[in-house]
Scaffold this active site. Structure first.
Site, PDB file in Angstrom:
ATOM      1  N   ASP A  41      -2.227   4.437   1.387  1.00 44.38           N
ATOM      2  CA  ASP A  41      -0.799   4.814   1.326  1.00 44.38           C
ATOM      3  C   ASP A  41      -0.528   6.066   2.168  1.00 44.38           C
ATOM      4  O   ASP A  41       0.599   6.524   2.275  1.00 44.38           O
ATOM      5  CB  ASP A  41      -0.310   4.966  -0.122  1.00 44.38           C
ATOM      6  CG  ASP A  41      -1.004   6.084  -0.872  1.00 44.38           C
ATOM      7  OD1 ASP A  41      -1.971   6.667  -0.331  1.00 44.38           O
ATOM      8  OD2 ASP A  41      -0.584   6.378  -2.011  1.00 44.38           O
ATOM      9  N   SER A  42      -1.586   6.572   2.823  1.00 47.64           N
ATOM     10  CA  SER A  42      -1.400   7.628   3.820  1.00 47.64           C
ATOM     11  C   SER A  42      -0.478   7.125   4.931  1.00 47.64           C
ATOM     12  O   SER A  42       0.060   7.924   5.700  1.00 47.64           O
ATOM     13  CB  SER A  42      -2.746   8.058   4.413  1.00 47.64           C
ATOM     14  OG  SER A  42      -3.456   6.939   4.892  1.00 47.64           O
ATOM     15  N   ASP A  80      -4.395   0.372  -1.239  1.00 47.39           N
ATOM     16  CA  ASP A  80      -3.968   1.379  -2.217  1.00 47.39           C
ATOM     17  C   ASP A  80      -2.835   0.865  -3.090  1.00 47.39           C
ATOM     18  O   ASP A  80      -1.883   0.257  -2.587  1.00 47.39           O
ATOM     19  CB  ASP A  80      -3.436   2.624  -1.480  1.00 47.39           C
ATOM     20  CG  ASP A  80      -4.478   3.716  -1.358  1.00 47.39           C
ATOM     21  OD1 ASP A  80      -5.453   3.714  -2.131  1.00 47.39           O
ATOM     22  OD2 ASP A  80      -4.306   4.593  -0.489  1.00 47.39           O
ATOM     23  N   LYS A 109      -7.228   0.212  -4.754  1.00 42.28           N
ATOM     24  CA  LYS A 109      -7.684   1.581  -5.054  1.00 42.28           C
ATOM     25  C   LYS A 109      -6.559   2.309  -5.770  1.00 42.28           C
ATOM     26  O   LYS A 109      -5.384   2.141  -5.439  1.00 42.28           O
ATOM     27  CB  LYS A 109      -8.066   2.318  -3.765  1.00 42.28           C
ATOM     28  CG  LYS A 109      -8.419   3.800  -4.002  1.00 42.28           C
ATOM     29  CD  LYS A 109      -9.090   4.433  -2.802  1.00 42.28           C
ATOM     30  CE  LYS A 109      -8.156   4.902  -1.728  1.00 42.28           C
ATOM     31  NZ  LYS A 109      -7.180   5.930  -2.136  1.00 42.28           N
ATOM     32  N   GLU A 111      -5.551   6.315  -7.717  1.00 37.47           N
ATOM     33  CA  GLU A 111      -5.942   7.725  -7.785  1.00 37.47           C
ATOM     34  C   GLU A 111      -5.987   8.232  -9.222  1.00 37.47           C
ATOM     35  O   GLU A 111      -5.053   8.009  -9.997  1.00 37.47           O
ATOM     36  CB  GLU A 111      -4.931   8.577  -7.000  1.00 37.47           C
ATOM     37  CG  GLU A 111      -4.925   8.283  -5.521  1.00 37.47           C
ATOM     38  CD  GLU A 111      -3.895   9.118  -4.763  1.00 37.47           C
ATOM     39  OE1 GLU A 111      -3.288  10.042  -5.337  1.00 37.47           O
ATOM     40  OE2 GLU A 111      -3.703   8.833  -3.562  1.00 37.47           O
ATOM     41  N   GLU A 176     -12.240  13.101  -2.482  1.00 34.97           N
ATOM     42  CA  GLU A 176     -11.433  13.739  -1.426  1.00 34.97           C
ATOM     43  C   GLU A 176     -11.341  15.256  -1.604  1.00 34.97           C
ATOM     44  O   GLU A 176     -11.023  15.752  -2.692  1.00 34.97           O
ATOM     45  CB  GLU A 176     -10.014  13.139  -1.402  1.00 34.97           C
ATOM     46  CG  GLU A 176      -9.131  13.799  -0.345  1.00 34.97           C
ATOM     47  CD  GLU A 176      -7.867  13.038   0.003  1.00 34.97           C
ATOM     48  OE1 GLU A 176      -7.676  11.903  -0.490  1.00 34.97           O
ATOM     49  OE2 GLU A 176      -7.062  13.589   0.779  1.00 34.97           O
TER      50      GLU A 176
HETATM   51  O1  KIV Z   1      -4.370   6.829   1.686  1.00 33.13           O
HETATM   52  C1  KIV Z   1      -5.442   6.976   2.282  1.00 33.13           C
HETATM   53  O2  KIV Z   1      -5.549   6.746   3.499  1.00 33.13           O
HETATM   54  C2  KIV Z   1      -6.604   7.397   1.499  1.00 33.13           C
HETATM   55  C3  KIV Z   1      -7.863   7.753   2.202  1.00 33.13           C
HETATM   56  C4  KIV Z   1      -7.743   8.705   3.284  1.00 33.13           C
HETATM   57  C5  KIV Z   1      -8.987   8.028   1.308  1.00 33.13           C
HETATM   58  O3  KIV Z   1      -6.534   7.419   0.318  1.00 33.13           O
END
Ligand code: KIV
Length: 257
Positions: A41-42, A80, A109, A111, A176
Protein backbone atom coordinates in the site's frame (compact mmCIF):
# COMPACT_ATOMS: atom_id res chain seq x y z
CA UNK A 1 6.72 -27.65 -3.27
CA UNK A 2 4.41 -24.65 -2.91
CA UNK A 3 5.82 -21.13 -3.04
CA UNK A 4 5.30 -20.41 0.67
CA UNK A 5 7.12 -23.58 1.74
CA UNK A 6 9.93 -22.78 -0.70
CA UNK A 7 10.43 -19.38 0.92
CA UNK A 8 10.24 -20.81 4.43
CA UNK A 9 12.87 -23.43 3.58
CA UNK A 10 15.34 -20.68 2.77
CA UNK A 11 15.57 -19.61 6.42
CA UNK A 12 19.13 -20.17 7.67
CA UNK A 13 20.17 -21.30 4.18
CA UNK A 14 19.97 -18.45 1.68
CA UNK A 15 18.61 -14.91 1.73
CA UNK A 16 15.07 -14.20 0.54
CA UNK A 17 14.82 -11.49 -2.11
CA UNK A 18 11.68 -9.35 -2.09
CA UNK A 19 10.57 -6.20 -3.90
CA UNK A 20 7.34 -4.27 -4.38
CA UNK A 21 5.45 -3.91 -7.66
CA UNK A 22 2.34 -1.94 -8.55
CA UNK A 23 1.97 -2.87 -12.23
CA UNK A 24 2.57 -5.65 -14.76
CA UNK A 25 5.55 -4.23 -16.65
CA UNK A 26 7.70 -3.80 -13.56
CA UNK A 27 6.52 -7.07 -12.01
CA UNK A 28 7.43 -8.99 -15.14
CA UNK A 29 11.05 -7.81 -15.03
CA UNK A 30 11.73 -8.10 -11.30
CA UNK A 31 10.06 -11.52 -11.09
CA UNK A 32 13.17 -13.05 -12.64
CA UNK A 33 15.19 -12.10 -9.58
CA UNK A 34 12.75 -12.13 -6.66
CA UNK A 35 11.32 -14.78 -4.36
CA UNK A 36 8.43 -12.59 -3.27
CA UNK A 37 6.68 -9.61 -4.85
CA UNK A 38 4.56 -7.38 -2.64
CA UNK A 39 1.81 -5.15 -3.95
CA UNK A 40 2.35 -2.74 -1.07
CA UNK A 41 0.00 0.00 0.00
CA UNK A 42 3.11 2.18 -0.26
CA UNK A 43 1.65 2.76 -3.72
CA UNK A 44 -0.43 5.46 -2.02
CA UNK A 45 2.60 7.65 -1.37
CA UNK A 46 4.76 6.46 -4.27
CA UNK A 47 2.20 6.71 -7.09
CA UNK A 48 -0.59 8.91 -5.75
CA UNK A 49 1.43 11.30 -3.61
CA UNK A 50 -0.81 10.66 -0.57
CA UNK A 51 0.64 11.88 2.73
CA UNK A 52 -0.32 8.58 4.37
CA UNK A 53 -1.15 5.06 3.23
CA UNK A 54 -4.47 5.46 5.06
CA UNK A 55 -6.04 6.90 1.92
CA UNK A 56 -5.43 3.74 -0.09
CA UNK A 57 -8.63 1.80 -0.76
CA UNK A 58 -9.39 -1.87 -1.24
CA UNK A 59 -10.32 -1.24 -4.88
CA UNK A 60 -7.03 0.51 -5.58
CA UNK A 61 -5.13 -2.48 -4.16
CA UNK A 62 -7.22 -4.90 -6.23
CA UNK A 63 -6.74 -3.03 -9.50
CA UNK A 64 -2.97 -2.72 -9.05
CA UNK A 65 -2.70 -6.34 -7.92
CA UNK A 66 -4.62 -7.55 -10.99
CA UNK A 67 -2.08 -5.78 -13.14
CA UNK A 68 0.87 -7.19 -11.16
CA UNK A 69 -0.58 -10.71 -11.35
CA UNK A 70 -0.14 -10.64 -15.13
CA UNK A 71 3.60 -10.11 -14.73
CA UNK A 72 4.34 -12.55 -11.90
CA UNK A 73 4.94 -16.20 -12.62
CA UNK A 74 7.82 -17.34 -10.42
CA UNK A 75 7.62 -15.28 -7.22
CA UNK A 76 5.16 -15.52 -4.36
CA UNK A 77 2.72 -12.64 -4.75
CA UNK A 78 1.51 -10.88 -1.60
CA UNK A 79 -1.00 -8.02 -1.43
CA UNK A 80 -1.34 -5.53 1.43
CA UNK A 81 -4.67 -5.26 3.18
CA UNK A 82 -5.16 -1.48 3.19
CA UNK A 83 -6.23 0.63 6.16
CA UNK A 84 -9.78 0.08 7.45
CA UNK A 85 -10.16 -3.32 5.83
CA UNK A 86 -9.31 -5.40 8.91
CA UNK A 87 -10.97 -3.61 11.83
CA UNK A 88 -12.62 -6.86 12.91
CA UNK A 89 -12.50 -10.56 12.05
CA UNK A 90 -15.46 -10.52 9.69
CA UNK A 91 -14.25 -7.51 7.72
CA UNK A 92 -10.70 -8.92 7.52
CA UNK A 93 -11.85 -12.30 6.21
CA UNK A 94 -14.27 -10.75 3.73
CA UNK A 95 -11.64 -8.36 2.34
CA UNK A 96 -8.88 -10.99 2.23
CA UNK A 97 -11.14 -13.40 0.34
CA UNK A 98 -12.09 -10.64 -2.09
CA UNK A 99 -8.44 -9.73 -2.74
CA UNK A 100 -7.41 -13.36 -3.24
CA UNK A 101 -10.42 -14.17 -5.44
CA UNK A 102 -10.13 -11.09 -7.66
CA UNK A 103 -6.35 -10.85 -7.97
CA UNK A 104 -5.32 -14.50 -7.63
CA UNK A 105 -2.52 -13.46 -5.27
CA UNK A 106 -0.92 -16.04 -2.98
CA UNK A 107 -1.22 -14.23 0.35
CA UNK A 108 -2.18 -11.01 2.13
CA UNK A 109 -0.13 -8.85 4.50
CA UNK A 110 -1.40 -6.79 7.40
CA UNK A 111 0.29 -4.49 9.89
CA UNK A 112 0.45 -5.06 13.64
CA UNK A 113 1.09 -7.70 16.26
CA UNK A 114 -0.67 -8.45 19.52
CA UNK A 115 -3.36 -5.82 18.93
CA UNK A 116 -4.66 -7.63 15.83
CA UNK A 117 -3.77 -11.17 16.83
CA UNK A 118 -7.35 -12.49 17.02
CA UNK A 119 -7.93 -11.16 13.51
CA UNK A 120 -4.78 -12.86 12.21
CA UNK A 121 -5.80 -16.15 13.90
CA UNK A 122 -9.23 -15.92 12.29
CA UNK A 123 -7.65 -15.49 8.85
CA UNK A 124 -5.18 -18.36 9.19
CA UNK A 125 -7.91 -20.61 10.66
CA UNK A 126 -9.85 -19.89 7.49
CA UNK A 127 -6.87 -20.89 5.34
CA UNK A 128 -5.85 -17.38 4.29
CA UNK A 129 -2.05 -17.27 3.93
CA UNK A 130 -0.92 -14.24 5.96
CA UNK A 131 2.31 -12.28 6.16
CA UNK A 132 2.86 -10.17 9.29
CA UNK A 133 4.44 -6.72 9.61
CA UNK A 134 6.02 -5.36 12.82
CA UNK A 135 8.18 -2.39 13.82
CA UNK A 136 7.22 0.77 11.96
CA UNK A 137 3.59 0.35 10.93
CA UNK A 138 3.00 3.00 8.25
CA UNK A 139 -0.81 2.73 8.50
CA UNK A 140 -0.55 3.82 12.16
CA UNK A 141 1.82 6.73 11.57
CA UNK A 142 0.47 10.23 11.02
CA UNK A 143 3.58 12.28 10.26
CA UNK A 144 7.24 11.31 10.40
CA UNK A 145 8.37 7.69 10.69
CA UNK A 146 10.43 6.98 13.79
CA UNK A 147 13.02 4.21 14.02
CA UNK A 148 11.79 1.49 16.42
CA UNK A 149 13.32 -0.55 19.20
CA UNK A 150 15.45 2.06 20.92
CA UNK A 151 14.10 1.43 24.40
CA UNK A 152 13.46 -1.79 26.30
CA UNK A 153 9.68 -1.34 26.35
CA UNK A 154 9.54 -1.01 22.58
CA UNK A 155 11.97 -3.93 22.10
CA UNK A 156 9.84 -6.22 24.28
CA UNK A 157 6.68 -5.18 22.49
CA UNK A 158 8.05 -5.76 18.98
CA UNK A 159 9.52 -9.14 19.97
CA UNK A 160 6.18 -10.18 21.53
CA UNK A 161 4.37 -9.02 18.38
CA UNK A 162 6.58 -11.20 16.17
CA UNK A 163 6.24 -14.25 18.45
CA UNK A 164 2.46 -13.84 18.66
CA UNK A 165 2.23 -13.56 14.87
CA UNK A 166 4.19 -16.77 14.42
CA UNK A 167 1.91 -18.53 16.90
CA UNK A 168 -1.11 -17.16 15.05
CA UNK A 169 0.10 -18.90 11.89
CA UNK A 170 1.65 -16.22 9.65
CA UNK A 171 4.13 -17.71 7.18
CA UNK A 172 6.63 -14.83 7.40
CA UNK A 173 6.97 -11.40 8.96
CA UNK A 174 8.22 -8.05 7.67
CA UNK A 175 10.34 -6.12 10.17
CA UNK A 176 10.39 -2.42 9.30
CA UNK A 177 12.71 0.29 10.68
CA UNK A 178 14.01 -1.68 13.63
CA UNK A 179 17.35 -1.62 15.47
CA UNK A 180 19.72 -4.35 14.23
CA UNK A 181 20.14 -6.34 17.47
CA UNK A 182 16.40 -6.54 17.90
CA UNK A 183 16.05 -7.81 14.30
CA UNK A 184 18.72 -10.40 15.11
CA UNK A 185 16.91 -11.47 18.27
CA UNK A 186 13.56 -11.81 16.49
CA UNK A 187 15.12 -13.67 13.55
CA UNK A 188 16.80 -16.15 15.90
CA UNK A 189 13.73 -16.54 18.10
CA UNK A 190 11.08 -17.35 15.50
CA UNK A 191 11.09 -20.20 13.01
CA UNK A 192 9.41 -18.35 10.15
CA UNK A 193 11.45 -16.06 7.87
CA UNK A 194 11.88 -12.40 8.76
CA UNK A 195 11.99 -9.91 5.89
CA UNK A 196 13.75 -6.69 6.76
CA UNK A 197 13.32 -3.17 5.48
CA UNK A 198 15.63 -0.88 7.38
CA UNK A 199 16.18 -3.71 9.83
CA UNK A 200 19.74 -4.92 9.05
CA UNK A 201 21.00 -8.01 7.24
CA UNK A 202 20.37 -10.18 10.29
CA UNK A 203 16.93 -10.69 8.74
CA UNK A 204 16.30 -13.76 6.60
CA UNK A 205 15.44 -11.60 3.60
CA UNK A 206 15.19 -8.03 2.43
CA UNK A 207 12.49 -5.94 0.80
CA UNK A 208 12.66 -2.48 -0.77
CA UNK A 209 10.25 -0.37 -2.77
CA UNK A 210 11.15 -0.93 -6.44
CA UNK A 211 10.48 2.70 -7.39
CA UNK A 212 13.08 3.70 -4.78
CA UNK A 213 15.80 1.39 -6.09
CA UNK A 214 15.10 2.60 -9.63
CA UNK A 215 15.53 6.22 -8.58
CA UNK A 216 11.94 7.09 -9.49
CA UNK A 217 11.19 8.59 -6.09
CA UNK A 218 12.87 11.36 -4.17
CA UNK A 219 13.38 9.04 -1.21
CA UNK A 220 16.12 10.13 1.15
CA UNK A 221 15.44 7.36 3.64
CA UNK A 222 18.72 6.03 5.07
CA UNK A 223 17.92 2.37 4.44
CA UNK A 224 17.10 2.84 0.74
CA UNK A 225 19.82 1.93 -1.75
CA UNK A 226 19.43 3.46 -5.18
CA UNK A 227 20.55 1.22 -8.07
CA UNK A 228 19.57 3.23 -11.13
CA UNK A 229 18.67 6.73 -12.31
CA UNK A 230 15.46 5.93 -14.14
CA UNK A 231 14.25 9.54 -14.03
CA UNK A 232 17.27 10.51 -16.09
CA UNK A 233 16.60 7.74 -18.63
CA UNK A 234 12.94 8.78 -18.94
CA UNK A 235 13.93 12.43 -19.46
CA UNK A 236 16.46 11.41 -22.10
CA UNK A 237 13.95 9.29 -24.02
CA UNK A 238 11.29 12.04 -23.87
CA UNK A 239 13.82 14.63 -25.04
CA UNK A 240 14.94 12.48 -28.00
CA UNK A 241 11.31 11.82 -28.93
CA UNK A 242 10.52 15.54 -28.77
CA UNK A 243 13.45 16.37 -31.04
CA UNK A 244 12.38 13.66 -33.52
CA UNK A 245 8.78 14.93 -33.62
CA UNK A 246 9.77 18.57 -34.03
CA UNK A 247 12.34 17.78 -36.72
CA UNK A 248 9.82 15.43 -38.41
CA UNK A 249 12.30 12.52 -38.14
CA UNK A 250 9.51 10.58 -36.48
CA UNK A 251 7.52 8.85 -37.82
CA UNK A 252 9.87 7.90 -40.64
CA UNK A 253 9.02 5.35 -43.37
CA UNK A 254 9.84 2.47 -41.06
CA UNK A 255 6.93 3.37 -38.79
CA UNK A 256 4.27 3.85 -41.48
CA UNK A 257 1.56 1.40 -42.56
O1 KIV B 1 3.67 -1.05 1.53
C1 KIV B 1 4.80 -1.52 1.34
O2 KIV B 1 5.39 -1.37 0.26
C2 KIV B 1 5.41 -2.29 2.42
C3 KIV B 1 6.83 -2.72 2.30
C4 KIV B 1 7.78 -1.68 1.97
C5 KIV B 1 7.28 -3.59 3.38
O3 KIV B 1 4.76 -2.60 3.36
Amino acid sequence: MNKIKKIQKKKNKSKIVCLTAYSKNIAEEIDKYTDLILVGDSLGSVLYNYRTTRNVTLNMMIEHAKSVRQGVTKSLMVVDLPYNTYRNKIEALKCSKKIIKETKCDAVKLEGGLKIIEIVKHLTKNKIPVMGHVGILPQSVQGKFRFKGKNLKEQKQILSDAIALEEAGVFSVVIEGVEKNLSKLITNKIKIPTIGIGASNYCDGQILVTDDILGLTKSKIKFVKNYFNMKKSIRLAAKKYRLDVISKKFPSKKYLY
